[in-house]
Design a protein around this motif. Sequence first.
Motif, short mmCIF file in Angstrom:
data_model
loop_
_atom_site.label_atom_id
_atom_site.label_comp_id
_atom_site.label_asym_id
_atom_site.label_seq_id
_atom_site.Cartn_x
_atom_site.Cartn_y
_atom_site.Cartn_z
N ASN A 178 5.29 -7.67 -11.63
CA ASN A 178 4.72 -6.41 -12.09
C ASN A 178 5.84 -5.51 -12.56
O ASN A 178 6.94 -5.98 -12.87
CB ASN A 178 3.91 -5.75 -10.96
N LYS A 179 5.60 -4.21 -12.61
CA LYS A 179 6.62 -3.23 -13.00
C LYS A 179 6.80 -2.20 -11.90
O LYS A 179 7.08 -1.03 -12.16
CB LYS A 179 6.23 -2.56 -14.31
N LEU A 180 6.64 -2.63 -10.67
CA LEU A 180 6.76 -1.74 -9.53
C LEU A 180 8.22 -1.31 -9.34
O LEU A 180 9.15 -2.07 -9.67
CB LEU A 180 6.25 -2.42 -8.26
N SER A 181 8.42 -0.12 -8.82
CA SER A 181 9.78 0.41 -8.70
C SER A 181 9.92 1.18 -7.40
O SER A 181 9.03 1.17 -6.55
CB SER A 181 10.10 1.32 -9.90
N GLY A 182 11.06 1.88 -7.27
CA GLY A 182 11.34 2.60 -6.04
C GLY A 182 11.85 1.68 -4.95
O GLY A 182 12.19 0.52 -5.19
N GLN A 183 11.90 2.18 -3.75
CA GLN A 183 12.38 1.39 -2.63
C GLN A 183 11.24 0.61 -1.98
O GLN A 183 10.07 1.01 -2.05
CB GLN A 183 13.03 2.30 -1.58
N ILE A 184 11.58 -0.51 -1.38
CA ILE A 184 10.60 -1.27 -0.62
C ILE A 184 10.30 -0.49 0.66
O ILE A 184 11.23 -0.20 1.43
CB ILE A 184 11.13 -2.68 -0.29
N PRO A 185 9.05 -0.14 0.91
CA PRO A 185 8.76 0.65 2.11
C PRO A 185 9.10 -0.11 3.38
O PRO A 185 8.69 -1.25 3.57
CB PRO A 185 7.24 0.91 2.00
N GLY A 186 9.84 0.55 4.26
CA GLY A 186 10.15 -0.08 5.54
C GLY A 186 8.92 -0.32 6.38
O GLY A 186 8.90 -1.20 7.25
N GLU A 187 7.84 0.43 6.09
CA GLU A 187 6.61 0.27 6.85
C GLU A 187 5.99 -1.11 6.70
O GLU A 187 5.16 -1.53 7.53
CB GLU A 187 5.58 1.33 6.43
N LEU A 188 6.38 -1.85 5.64
CA LEU A 188 5.85 -3.21 5.49
C LEU A 188 6.24 -4.10 6.67
O LEU A 188 5.60 -5.11 6.93
CB LEU A 188 6.34 -3.83 4.18
N GLY A 189 7.29 -3.72 7.36
CA GLY A 189 7.69 -4.47 8.54
C GLY A 189 6.68 -4.38 9.67
O GLY A 189 6.74 -5.16 10.63
N ASN A 190 5.73 -3.43 9.56
CA ASN A 190 4.68 -3.30 10.58
C ASN A 190 3.56 -4.30 10.38
O ASN A 190 2.65 -4.40 11.21
CB ASN A 190 4.11 -1.88 10.58
N LEU A 191 3.59 -5.04 9.26
CA LEU A 191 2.57 -6.07 9.01
C LEU A 191 2.94 -7.34 9.77
O LEU A 191 3.23 -8.39 9.19
CB LEU A 191 2.47 -6.35 7.50
N VAL A 192 2.93 -7.24 11.07
CA VAL A 192 3.48 -8.30 11.92
C VAL A 192 2.68 -9.59 11.86
O VAL A 192 3.15 -10.64 12.32
CB VAL A 192 3.61 -7.82 13.38
N GLN A 193 1.46 -9.56 11.28
CA GLN A 193 0.68 -10.79 11.15
C GLN A 193 0.98 -11.55 9.86
O GLN A 193 0.47 -12.65 9.67
CB GLN A 193 -0.83 -10.45 11.20
N LEU A 194 1.80 -10.96 8.96
CA LEU A 194 2.15 -11.66 7.72
C LEU A 194 2.71 -13.04 8.05
O LEU A 194 3.68 -13.15 8.80
CB LEU A 194 3.17 -10.86 6.92
N GLN A 195 2.10 -14.04 7.44
CA GLN A 195 2.49 -15.40 7.80
C GLN A 195 2.80 -16.26 6.59
O GLN A 195 3.89 -16.83 6.47
CB GLN A 195 1.38 -16.06 8.62
#
Length: 624
Positions: free
Chosen positions: A252-269
């Motif tokens: 895509n064309k997404l920008s900015g910083q990667i949100p640290g909050e994504l680390g809270n998606l602890v079920q990501l597998q």
Amino acid sequence: MTALEVLDVNTNNLEGELPATITLLRNLQYLALFDNNFSGTVPPDLGKGLSLTDASFANNSFSGELPQRLCDGLALQNFTANHNNFSGTLPPCLKNCTGLFRVRLEGNHFTGDISEAFGVHPGLDYLDVSGSELTGRLSSDWGKCTNITRLHMDGNGLSGSIPAAFGSMASLQDLSLAENNLTGSVPPELGQLSLLFSLNLSHNALSGSIPANLGNNSKLQAVDLSGNSLTGTIPSGLSKLSYLIFLDMSKNKLSGQIPGELGNLVQLQRLLDLSSNSFSGAIPSNLGKLTNLQKLNLSHNDLSGPIPAGFSGMSSLETVDFSYNRLTGKIPSGNAFQNTSADAYIGNLGLCGNVQGITSCDLGSGGASSGHHKRIVIATVVSVVGVVLLAALAACVILLCRRRPREQKVLEANTNDAFESMIWEKEGKFTFLDIVNATDNFKETFCIGKGGFGTVYRAELASGQVVAVKRFHVAETGDISDVSKKSFENEIKALTEVRHRNIVKLHGFCTSGDYMYLVYEYLERGSLAKTLYGDEGKKKLDWDVRMKVIQGVAHALAYLHHDCNPPIVHRDITLNNILLESDFEPRLCDFGTAKLLGSASTNWTSVAGSYGYMAPDNEGDREV
């Protein structure tokens, strides 16, 4: 036999064609032919005058069109014809079967406008028409299908936008509209689908930002928005998706910083893929909390700093890809990091670690004997460096004495504030001396191309990074006038400000003596012309690859024309000015004739570009 109401011969390994006499069953209501080896066409009069409630032709080898009066009685509830070779349009009477409950038509070659095939079906629970050739726009009437739980329309040719009314399908659990030609934005109303667990909108032409209220879909387990033109940042609210196991926002064309909050998606597998965007800044260390994650891809962005050491604790990781960023420092330990190939780290500034093909971070070991050894090495190095410096100083004195007056003139651009502010590789990861050493003072053996602009060299630095160096000889162009100087400044300004995965990256520039230097990322396949007309082009440049190249160049031009301020006109799009990465992703290069259009300028420019590629306009060329 004509009074037969039920014909059920499923899963009997029957083969051959259906007999035409099946149309004589005048009271037939339930027809089940699925899971056999039937072939040929279905009798065209089947269903005429009948009130079929169930019809299943699934998992056979039928071809041709479906009977156009199959649902004559408008009583059809369950209709499955999936995984055959049916073609043509769907029966028009299907649109008026308001009692439809379950419809499976995937894996065929149906054509026609989808709005002509379906209407309002309040009781519809399941619809799958994926993998056909249906066209047309999605109607807001789909919002009236409030009982539907699964809606798959992927792999067709649907166009237009996704109606906001899709947010009214309150029972929807699984939505896939992938691989169509859909445009417009992702409707925020999709955040109202409280039962949705799978959302796939990938490989369309969707634009705009990701709706923040997608984080309200608390049951979401899989989100795929890849292969669109989405912009903006990742909403931090997505971190509320506590059941999420799959997240793909690549290409895509997404920008900015990667949100640290994504680390809270602890079920990501299964996957976290943010590759091929324009993310910048550091990789959040909080992502190290994703201890169940199997695949992580952050490649082809503008990320900087180290890979967080805490990633070593991500024990479930199987594959990683950090290539083509500006990362530095030590690669974390762990199987996924150490056992992968160097390709997962290529294109960065200075990663090191215990990976084959990557520079080691520590070439020595501890201990007293090691310390003694280091002291000996340091003393030796100091002595050698002293001798080299003395020799270099003597050589400089001799050269200065022998220089002609013309050679004593320093390029005026060196004293310009704008040039001084854009110093060579401003992060300090390599210097001009590193370039000189890597090319053995620009020897012919390192030359990879020559043209009217000068000469291009391949330089492999001590860190393992490979760059391409353009060297311009000032004497060949004569004295640099104010106009030429301004043109050179504009070119550098354009290349230092643009950030796009399909435009070549400029690392830095400088002037030295009679030469000017520009340093770019190195693309190993070289130009499109070289690949296209070489032996490799005949083997690997199939239509899918060619389409990939065309789309990449189109994205680059759209970015230059519409997303840059001021807009940039390249004016010399040739096969030689399109470079290819190892995976055939294109990079537009050579902005020597590019023009920056200020707010007061016009789109008309003077004639520029390569003969045979310029627009056939005697007064000027326009790049629209």
